[in-house]
Design a protein around this motif. Structure first.
Motif, PDB file in Angstrom:
ATOM      1  N   TYR A  14       0.824  -1.215   0.000  1.00 38.68           N
ATOM      2  CA  TYR A  14       0.000   0.000   0.000  1.00 38.68           C
ATOM      3  C   TYR A  14       0.853   1.259   0.000  1.00 38.68           C
ATOM      4  CZ  TYR A  14      -4.326  -2.597   0.998  1.00 38.68           C
ATOM      5  OH  TYR A  14      -5.411  -3.432   0.922  1.00 38.68           O
ATOM      6  N   LEU A  15       2.054   1.170   0.535  1.00 34.57           N
ATOM      7  CA  LEU A  15       2.894   2.342   0.708  1.00 34.57           C
ATOM      8  C   LEU A  15       3.655   2.731  -0.551  1.00 34.57           C
ATOM      9  CD1 LEU A  15       4.344   1.350   4.199  1.00 34.57           C
ATOM     10  CD2 LEU A  15       2.414   2.872   3.734  1.00 34.57           C
ATOM     11  N   LEU A  16       3.611   1.897  -1.568  1.00 31.47           N
ATOM     12  CA  LEU A  16       4.359   2.131  -2.803  1.00 31.47           C
ATOM     13  C   LEU A  16       3.443   2.789  -3.834  1.00 31.47           C
ATOM     14  CD1 LEU A  16       6.140  -1.356  -2.950  1.00 31.47           C
ATOM     15  CD2 LEU A  16       6.987   0.763  -1.918  1.00 31.47           C
ATOM     16  N   VAL A  17       3.529   4.119  -3.954  1.00 32.79           N
ATOM     17  CA  VAL A  17       2.565   4.843  -4.777  1.00 32.79           C
ATOM     18  C   VAL A  17       2.654   4.478  -6.264  1.00 32.79           C
ATOM     19  CG1 VAL A  17       2.321   6.790  -3.216  1.00 32.79           C
ATOM     20  CG2 VAL A  17       4.137   6.811  -4.924  1.00 32.79           C
ATOM     21  N   ASP A  18       3.778   3.937  -6.696  1.00 27.41           N
ATOM     22  CA  ASP A  18       3.913   3.540  -8.096  1.00 27.41           C
ATOM     23  C   ASP A  18       3.448   2.116  -8.356  1.00 27.41           C
ATOM     24  OD1 ASP A  18       4.999   5.977  -9.009  1.00 27.41           O
ATOM     25  OD2 ASP A  18       6.980   5.420  -8.240  1.00 27.41           O
ATOM     26  N   LYS A  19       3.113   1.390  -7.274  1.00 27.40           N
ATOM     27  CA  LYS A  19       2.762  -0.022  -7.435  1.00 27.40           C
ATOM     28  C   LYS A  19       1.513  -0.456  -6.669  1.00 27.40           C
ATOM     29  CE  LYS A  19       7.653  -1.363  -7.925  1.00 27.40           C
ATOM     30  NZ  LYS A  19       8.743  -2.229  -7.396  1.00 27.40           N
ATOM     31  N   ASN A  20       0.834   0.495  -6.016  1.00 27.48           N
ATOM     32  CA  ASN A  20      -0.253   0.078  -5.126  1.00 27.48           C
ATOM     33  C   ASN A  20      -1.639   0.105  -5.766  1.00 27.48           C
ATOM     34  OD1 ASN A  20      -0.789   2.826  -5.228  1.00 27.48           O
ATOM     35  ND2 ASN A  20      -0.583   3.175  -3.029  1.00 27.48           N
ATOM     36  N   GLN A  21      -1.717   0.253  -7.080  1.00 26.14           N
ATOM     37  CA  GLN A  21      -3.013   0.391  -7.744  1.00 26.14           C
ATOM     38  C   GLN A  21      -3.939  -0.783  -7.447  1.00 26.14           C
ATOM     39  OE1 GLN A  21      -2.804   1.155 -11.947  1.00 26.14           O
ATOM     40  NE2 GLN A  21      -4.901   0.545 -12.328  1.00 26.14           N
ATOM     41  N   ASP A  22      -3.465  -2.006  -7.599  1.00 28.00           N
ATOM     42  CA  ASP A  22      -4.334  -3.179  -7.465  1.00 28.00           C
ATOM     43  C   ASP A  22      -4.859  -3.339  -6.042  1.00 28.00           C
ATOM     44  OD1 ASP A  22      -3.989  -3.748 -10.131  1.00 28.00           O
ATOM     45  OD2 ASP A  22      -2.428  -5.244  -9.812  1.00 28.00           O
ATOM     46  N   VAL A  23      -3.978  -3.182  -5.046  1.00 27.90           N
ATOM     47  CA  VAL A  23      -4.428  -3.374  -3.663  1.00 27.90           C
ATOM     48  C   VAL A  23      -5.374  -2.254  -3.233  1.00 27.90           C
ATOM     49  CG1 VAL A  23      -2.467  -4.780  -2.938  1.00 27.90           C
ATOM     50  CG2 VAL A  23      -2.306  -2.277  -2.784  1.00 27.90           C
ATOM     51  N   VAL A  24      -5.124  -1.035  -3.720  1.00 32.67           N
ATOM     52  CA  VAL A  24      -5.996   0.077  -3.357  1.00 32.67           C
ATOM     53  C   VAL A  24      -7.380  -0.095  -3.976  1.00 32.67           C
ATOM     54  CG1 VAL A  24      -6.379   2.557  -3.615  1.00 32.67           C
ATOM     55  CG2 VAL A  24      -4.110   1.704  -2.992  1.00 32.67           C
ATOM     56  N   LEU A  25      -7.439  -0.494  -5.233  1.00 35.89           N
ATOM     57  CA  LEU A  25      -8.741  -0.701  -5.877  1.00 35.89           C
ATOM     58  C   LEU A  25      -9.507  -1.829  -5.194  1.00 35.89           C
ATOM     59  CD1 LEU A  25      -7.835  -0.262  -9.649  1.00 35.89           C
ATOM     60  CD2 LEU A  25      -9.090   1.322  -8.178  1.00 35.89           C
ATOM     61  N   ARG A  26      -8.806  -2.865  -4.802  1.00 42.55           N
ATOM     62  CA  ARG A  26      -9.464  -3.966  -4.086  1.00 42.55           C
ATOM     63  C   ARG A  26     -10.057  -3.465  -2.772  1.00 42.55           C
ATOM     64  NH1 ARG A  26      -6.467  -8.725  -0.767  1.00 42.55           N
ATOM     65  NH2 ARG A  26      -8.323  -9.871  -0.096  1.00 42.55           N
ATOM     66  N   LEU A  27      -9.275  -2.668  -2.040  1.00 40.48           N
ATOM     67  CA  LEU A  27      -9.746  -2.119  -0.771  1.00 40.48           C
ATOM     68  C   LEU A  27     -10.947  -1.207  -0.983  1.00 40.48           C
ATOM     69  CD1 LEU A  27      -9.456  -1.428   2.264  1.00 40.48           C
ATOM     70  CD2 LEU A  27      -7.840   0.368   1.582  1.00 40.48           C
ATOM     71  N   PHE A  28     -10.855  -0.304  -1.940  1.00 41.74           N
ATOM     72  CA  PHE A  28     -11.934   0.647  -2.163  1.00 41.74           C
ATOM     73  C   PHE A  28     -13.212  -0.052  -2.614  1.00 41.74           C
ATOM     74  CE2 PHE A  28     -10.604   5.265  -2.212  1.00 41.74           C
ATOM     75  CZ  PHE A  28      -9.519   5.068  -1.383  1.00 41.74           C
ATOM     76  N   ARG A  29     -13.097  -1.058  -3.457  1.00 41.78           N
ATOM     77  CA  ARG A  29     -14.301  -1.787  -3.885  1.00 41.78           C
ATOM     78  C   ARG A  29     -14.934  -2.536  -2.715  1.00 41.78           C
ATOM     79  NH1 ARG A  29     -11.130  -3.040  -8.993  1.00 41.78           N
ATOM     80  NH2 ARG A  29     -11.950  -1.545 -10.529  1.00 41.78           N
ATOM     81  N   SER A  30     -14.108  -3.097  -1.854  1.00 43.69           N
ATOM     82  CA  SER A  30     -14.643  -3.790  -0.681  1.00 43.69           C
ATOM     83  C   SER A  30     -15.352  -2.819   0.251  1.00 43.69           C
ATOM     84  CB  SER A  30     -13.508  -4.506   0.073  1.00 43.69           C
ATOM     85  OG  SER A  30     -12.917  -5.504  -0.715  1.00 43.69           O
ATOM     86  N   TYR A  31     -14.760  -1.628   0.412  1.00 42.10           N
ATOM     87  CA  TYR A  31     -15.307  -0.654   1.363  1.00 42.10           C
ATOM     88  C   TYR A  31     -16.490   0.111   0.780  1.00 42.10           C
ATOM     89  CZ  TYR A  31     -15.412   3.304   4.612  1.00 42.10           C
ATOM     90  OH  TYR A  31     -15.810   4.250   5.522  1.00 42.10           O
ATOM     91  N   TYR A  32     -16.328   0.639  -0.434  1.00 47.32           N
ATOM     92  CA  TYR A  32     -17.345   1.519  -1.005  1.00 47.32           C
ATOM     93  C   TYR A  32     -18.446   0.781  -1.766  1.00 47.32           C
ATOM     94  CZ  TYR A  32     -14.516   5.635   0.127  1.00 47.32           C
ATOM     95  OH  TYR A  32     -13.831   6.621   0.783  1.00 47.32           O
ATOM     96  N   ARG A  33     -18.133  -0.373  -2.349  1.00 44.51           N
ATOM     97  CA  ARG A  33     -19.152  -1.095  -3.118  1.00 44.51           C
ATOM     98  C   ARG A  33     -19.786  -2.221  -2.312  1.00 44.51           C
ATOM     99  NH1 ARG A  33     -20.164   0.063  -8.096  1.00 44.51           N
ATOM    100  NH2 ARG A  33     -21.253  -1.907  -8.378  1.00 44.51           N
TER     101      ARG A  33
END
Length: 220
Positions: A14-33
């Motif tokens: 999560y801390l790697l701004v150039d590589k965290n796209q997949d984990v962040v999208l997974r988290l946001f979909r779990s939380y917001y959707r």
């Protein structure tokens, strides 16, 4: 950003701004959707991390109109300043659930002060205080009467305490990703600082604002 503890179990991806796209999208979909707010996914991600706004822009992430408004506004402002979206994890320990709060990064003078970016503001304020100490001929030395004024000493101690909390993030993120200000402190930047300090809802901040005006006025 108000909490910066990073346990060893934290998913460092999560801390790697150039590589965290997949984990962040997974988290946001779990939380917001899916509207999940507990479990291992939430236990394992850090208390604070940042993501590029383009990752969240136009993504199919939210179902609630209120969530979409907040997310879109944060993404828009982060893109305007070519910055990031800060994600703060908050927890209700009694009910054992989490919620997310979003912050536009880097912090800039003029931004509204919230619980999630106040450490960034005080980090900037500490920088200005140190500047006046090193360059007393410009605005006066804010710390000059610290030995004789107990109230001033207490205020400066609290400011340093709050500002130091941001330093825990510096091994993870460059300073310019977290805060952006002119370290030469031209008068326009000082005015922004004064207005931000005046508008802070902590009562002692108004007192410190008046003290800054007093010191700078006496210098003038």
């Amino acid at each position: 950003m108000s909490q910066t503890n990073l346990p060893t179990s934290t998913n460092q991806e999560y801390l790697l701004v150039d590589k965290n796209q997949d984990v962040v999208l997974r988290l946001f979909r779990s939380y917001y959707r899916a509207h999940q707010n507990s479990g291992k996914l939430f236990d394992d991600f850090p208390d604070f991390f940042m993501v590029k706004p383009i990752v969240l822009k136009d993504a199919d992430l939210v179902t609630r109109a209120s969530d979409k408004l907040i997310l879109d506004d944060c993404v828009h402002h982060a893109q305007e300043r070519q910055g990031y979206v800060g994600v703060n994890k908050q927890k209700n320990p009694k009910l054992n659930y989490y919620w997310l709060e979003l912050t536009v990064m880097p912090f800039m003078l003029g931004d509204s002060i919230t619980e999630n970016n106040k450490n960034a503001f005080f980090f900037v304020l500490c920088n200005f205080i140190e500047y006046t100490k090193q360059h007393p001929k410009v605005y006066g030395d804010i710390t000059a009467e610290i030995d004789s004024d107990k109230d001033l000493a207490l205020m400066l101690k609290e400011i340093n305490k709050q500002g130091d909390k941001l330093k825990a993030l510096l091994p993870l993120y460059a300073q310019e990703m977290l805060v952006r200000f002119n370290m030469n402190w031209p008068i326009t930047e000082v005015n922004k600082l004064l207005m931000t300090l005046r508008d802070n809802d902590q009562s002692w901040c108004e007192v410190f604002f008046e003290y800054l005006i007093y010191v700078m006025g006496r210098k003038g």
